[in-house]
Design a protein around this motif. Structure first.
Motif, PDB file in Angstrom:
ATOM      1  N   SER A 185       0.823  -1.201   0.000  1.00 16.55           N
ATOM      2  CA  SER A 185       0.000   0.000   0.000  1.00 16.55           C
ATOM      3  C   SER A 185       0.861   1.256   0.000  1.00 16.55           C
ATOM      4  N   ARG A 186       0.295   2.313  -0.544  1.00 15.76           N
ATOM      5  CA  ARG A 186       0.887   3.646  -0.541  1.00 15.76           C
ATOM      6  C   ARG A 186       2.273   3.698  -1.174  1.00 15.76           C
ATOM      7  N   VAL A 187       2.434   3.005  -2.293  1.00 16.15           N
ATOM      8  CA  VAL A 187       3.689   3.066  -3.037  1.00 16.15           C
ATOM      9  C   VAL A 187       3.749   4.427  -3.722  1.00 16.15           C
ATOM     10  N   GLY A 188       4.880   5.102  -3.646  1.00 13.75           N
ATOM     11  CA  GLY A 188       4.982   6.473  -4.129  1.00 13.75           C
ATOM     12  C   GLY A 188       5.146   6.613  -5.623  1.00 13.75           C
ATOM     13  N   ILE A 189       4.411   5.816  -6.395  1.00 10.34           N
ATOM     14  CA  ILE A 189       4.446   5.872  -7.853  1.00 10.34           C
ATOM     15  C   ILE A 189       3.009   5.960  -8.344  1.00 10.34           C
ATOM     16  N   ALA A 190       2.782   6.753  -9.378  1.00 12.99           N
ATOM     17  CA  ALA A 190       1.430   6.922  -9.900  1.00 12.99           C
ATOM     18  C   ALA A 190       0.899   5.598 -10.448  1.00 12.99           C
ATOM     19  N   ILE A 223      -3.737 -12.419 -10.926  1.00 12.91           N
ATOM     20  CA  ILE A 223      -4.279 -11.054 -10.826  1.00 12.91           C
ATOM     21  C   ILE A 223      -3.157 -10.146 -10.371  1.00 12.91           C
ATOM     22  N   ILE A 224      -2.979  -9.058 -11.076  1.00 10.20           N
ATOM     23  CA  ILE A 224      -2.056  -8.010 -10.644  1.00 10.20           C
ATOM     24  C   ILE A 224      -2.708  -6.687 -10.998  1.00 10.20           C
ATOM     25  N   LYS A 225      -2.902  -5.852  -9.983  1.00 13.26           N
ATOM     26  CA  LYS A 225      -3.585  -4.590 -10.241  1.00 13.26           C
ATOM     27  C   LYS A 225      -2.971  -3.479  -9.408  1.00 13.26           C
ATOM     28  N   ALA A 226      -3.106  -2.275  -9.923  1.00 13.92           N
ATOM     29  CA  ALA A 226      -2.610  -1.078  -9.237  1.00 13.92           C
ATOM     30  C   ALA A 226      -3.781  -0.125  -9.068  1.00 13.92           C
ATOM     31  N   ASP A 227      -4.262  -0.004  -7.844  1.00 13.40           N
ATOM     32  CA  ASP A 227      -5.354   0.911  -7.543  1.00 13.40           C
ATOM     33  C   ASP A 227      -4.790   2.233  -7.057  1.00 13.40           C
ATOM     34  N   GLU A 228      -5.624   3.259  -7.130  1.00 17.12           N
ATOM     35  CA  GLU A 228      -5.183   4.581  -6.719  1.00 17.12           C
ATOM     36  C   GLU A 228      -5.195   4.699  -5.205  1.00 17.12           C
ATOM     37  N   GLY A 229      -4.101   5.217  -4.656  1.00 14.56           N
ATOM     38  CA  GLY A 229      -3.996   5.465  -3.228  1.00 14.56           C
ATOM     39  C   GLY A 229      -4.239   6.934  -2.939  1.00 14.56           C
ATOM     40  N   PRO A 230      -3.943   7.373  -1.726  1.00 14.17           N
ATOM     41  CA  PRO A 230      -4.136   8.784  -1.393  1.00 14.17           C
ATOM     42  C   PRO A 230      -3.172   9.673  -2.171  1.00 14.17           C
ATOM     43  N   THR A 231      -3.639  10.852  -2.528  1.00 16.60           N
ATOM     44  CA  THR A 231      -2.825  11.808  -3.272  1.00 16.60           C
ATOM     45  C   THR A 231      -2.273  12.847  -2.311  1.00 16.60           C
ATOM     46  N   ILE A 251       0.705  20.755  -6.950  1.00 14.50           N
ATOM     47  CA  ILE A 251       1.362  19.534  -7.418  1.00 14.50           C
ATOM     48  C   ILE A 251       0.675  18.360  -6.739  1.00 14.50           C
ATOM     49  N   ARG A 252       0.232  17.393  -7.520  1.00 17.24           N
ATOM     50  CA  ARG A 252      -0.417  16.204  -6.976  1.00 17.24           C
ATOM     51  C   ARG A 252       0.549  15.026  -7.078  1.00 17.24           C
ATOM     52  N   LYS A 253       1.008  14.537  -5.947  1.00 15.67           N
ATOM     53  CA  LYS A 253       1.902  13.378  -5.916  1.00 15.67           C
ATOM     54  C   LYS A 253       1.033  12.154  -5.665  1.00 15.67           C
ATOM     55  N   ARG A 254       0.832  11.387  -6.693  1.00 13.51           N
ATOM     56  CA  ARG A 254      -0.086  10.251  -6.618  1.00 13.51           C
ATOM     57  C   ARG A 254       0.612   9.012  -6.068  1.00 13.51           C
TER      58      ARG A 254
END
Length: 111
Positions: A8-13, A74-82, A97-100
């Motif tokens: 969770s919360r990986v610092g990559i968009a 299954i491999i998926k990347a969902d959006e975390g907090p910005t 600046i939005r760091k996703r």
């Protein structure tokens, strides 16, 4: 029965992570690791490699799975907090600046 590993919360968009995820979906775990090793997006490949290796370690400990037949089902990347940051601009203005961040989920199943 499947092995699910999550980071969770990986610092990559998430959009960038999905590009690499699409390359290894439905591949054997060993083949997926080979693909990630020579990937141009090194930081993303490193995160996904650690997740797959973690899933393989769980499979080795449980002794229910054959490691040679595990597939990345299954491999998926969902959006975390910005994270929202401000960059000063000309004449007293501010630029947002939005760091996703992303939540990455990998599921390994036996073929």
């Amino acid at each position: 029965m499947a092995i699910t590993v999550r980071n969770s919360r990986v610092g990559i968009a998430p959009r960038k992570v999905r590009q690499v995820c699409d390359l290894i979906r439905k591949k054997k775990a060993s083949e997926a690791l080979k693909i990630l090793r020579f990937q141009e997006k090194k930081e993303i490949a490193l995160v996904l490699t650690k997740l797959i290796n973690s899933g393989l370690a769980i499979a080795a400990d449980s002794e229910k799975y054959d490691l040679d037949n595990l597939v990345v089902s299954i491999i998926k990347a969902d959006e975390g907090p910005t994270l929202k940051r401000i960059q000063p601009r000309a004449q007293g203005r501010a630029f947002r600046i939005r760091k996703r961040t992303s939540h990455i989920t990998v599921e390994l199943k036996e073929a």
